[in-house]
Enzyme design. Structure first.
Site, PDB file in Angstrom:
ATOM      1  N   LYS A  28      40.901  40.757  57.931  1.00 46.23           N
ATOM      2  CA  LYS A  28      40.977  40.296  56.550  1.00 46.23           C
ATOM      3  C   LYS A  28      42.382  39.796  56.250  1.00 46.23           C
ATOM      4  CE  LYS A  28      40.236  41.395  51.732  1.00 46.23           C
ATOM      5  NZ  LYS A  28      39.988  42.375  50.714  1.00 46.23           N
ATOM      6  N   HIS A  52      43.797  38.358  49.238  1.00 48.88           N
ATOM      7  CA  HIS A  52      43.765  39.670  48.587  1.00 48.88           C
ATOM      8  C   HIS A  52      43.888  39.533  47.076  1.00 48.88           C
ATOM      9  CE1 HIS A  52      43.966  41.545  52.500  1.00 48.88           C
ATOM     10  NE2 HIS A  52      44.945  40.735  52.787  1.00 48.88           N
ATOM     11  N   ARG A  55      47.252  39.001  44.536  1.00 53.94           N
ATOM     12  CA  ARG A  55      48.094  40.026  43.916  1.00 53.94           C
ATOM     13  C   ARG A  55      49.216  40.482  44.839  1.00 53.94           C
ATOM     14  NH1 ARG A  55      45.373  42.840  39.560  1.00 53.94           N
ATOM     15  NH2 ARG A  55      43.398  41.812  39.176  1.00 53.94           N
ATOM     16  N   ASP A  83      36.157  35.565  50.427  1.00 55.34           N
ATOM     17  CA  ASP A  83      36.152  36.248  49.131  1.00 55.34           C
ATOM     18  C   ASP A  83      37.486  35.992  48.478  1.00 55.34           C
ATOM     19  OD1 ASP A  83      35.960  37.892  46.922  1.00 55.34           O
ATOM     20  OD2 ASP A  83      36.448  39.693  48.035  1.00 55.34           O
ATOM     21  N   SER A  84      37.457  35.279  47.420  1.00 58.46           N
ATOM     22  CA  SER A  84      38.685  35.064  46.666  1.00 58.46           C
ATOM     23  C   SER A  84      38.310  34.378  45.366  1.00 58.46           C
ATOM     24  CB  SER A  84      39.665  34.206  47.460  1.00 58.46           C
ATOM     25  OG  SER A  84      40.896  34.113  46.787  1.00 58.46           O
ATOM     26  N   GLY A  85      38.195  35.145  44.326  1.00 57.38           N
ATOM     27  CA  GLY A  85      37.887  34.579  43.028  1.00 57.38           C
ATOM     28  C   GLY A  85      36.446  34.155  42.856  1.00 57.38           C
ATOM     29  N   VAL A  86      35.543  34.675  43.657  1.00 59.53           N
ATOM     30  CA  VAL A  86      34.128  34.322  43.557  1.00 59.53           C
ATOM     31  C   VAL A  86      33.535  35.041  42.346  1.00 59.53           C
ATOM     32  CG1 VAL A  86      31.883  34.404  44.695  1.00 59.53           C
ATOM     33  CG2 VAL A  86      33.944  33.967  46.041  1.00 59.53           C
ATOM     34  N   ARG A  87      33.093  34.258  41.368  1.00 60.79           N
ATOM     35  CA  ARG A  87      32.554  34.829  40.136  1.00 60.79           C
ATOM     36  C   ARG A  87      31.193  34.266  39.753  1.00 60.79           C
ATOM     37  NH1 ARG A  87      36.396  37.316  41.302  1.00 60.79           N
ATOM     38  NH2 ARG A  87      38.233  37.804  40.090  1.00 60.79           N
ATOM     39  N   ARG A 107      34.997  41.735  42.386  1.00 57.11           N
ATOM     40  CA  ARG A 107      34.896  42.276  41.033  1.00 57.11           C
ATOM     41  C   ARG A 107      33.530  42.144  40.365  1.00 57.11           C
ATOM     42  NH1 ARG A 107      39.950  39.709  41.207  1.00 57.11           N
ATOM     43  NH2 ARG A 107      41.587  41.235  41.470  1.00 57.11           N
TER      44      ARG A 107
END
Length: 157
Positions: A28, A52, A55, A83-87, A107
């Site tokens: 990762k 990540h 952050r 995976d990075s900001g998947v909303r 999240r």
């Protein structure tokens, strides 16, 4: 400190772990095509393209921006997770179109869990999949194989 921890990890650790264990290894935090290529050389089974959540370092490169180069660098040699900001469904579509083999959620499912337990998580996943389905249909895509980088670019006039 966290800084010392990050400095202590290196590619030799990855090689030793891979050589010592007969389990799939996914790294990762891959954010460059060079690191992805190194992972291929070491026989890693998959990579997880992620900053990540941005952050760790203020102003870190956006994972979606580096995904196409990373996917091109590894080809079919290993699994590319993202995976990075998947909303939302459109976020999933973009990541798949740019080369991810699978998209992971951070999240959104946690919000569902906090608000409604298992039912909340199931609701979030149903909504995300429905958004993906609608977005694919609006883009003229009927299968995941239709999700290619050209889908995200404007045609020249």
């Amino acid at each position: 400190s966290g800084e010392d921890f990050q400095k202590s990890l290196n590619w030799d650790h990855v090689k030793r772990f891979k050589d010592a264990h007969a389990i799939p290894l996914i790294l990762k935090g891959i954010a460059t095509a060079e690191d992805a290529g190194r992972a291929v050389e070491l026989g890693v089974d998959g990579i997880y393209v992620s900053n990540h959540g941005g952050r760790q370092v203020d102003g870190a490169v956006a994972s979606l921006d580096v995904l196409p180069g990373i996917a091109e660098a590894v080809g079919e040699q290993l699994t590319v997770l993202f995976d990075s900001g998947v909303r939302s469904g459109p976020d999933v579509l973009k990541a798949l179109a740019l080369g991810a083999d699978a998209v992971l959620l951070g999240r959104p499912y946690l919000y569902g869990l906090a608000l409604g337990g298992q039912e909340g998580v199931e609701h979030v996943l149903r909504c995300l999949l429905a958004e993906l389905d609608l977005t694919m249909g609006n883009a003229g895509c009927s299968t995941l194989a239709d999700l290619v980088p050209d889908l995200l670019t404007r045609s020249p006039r």
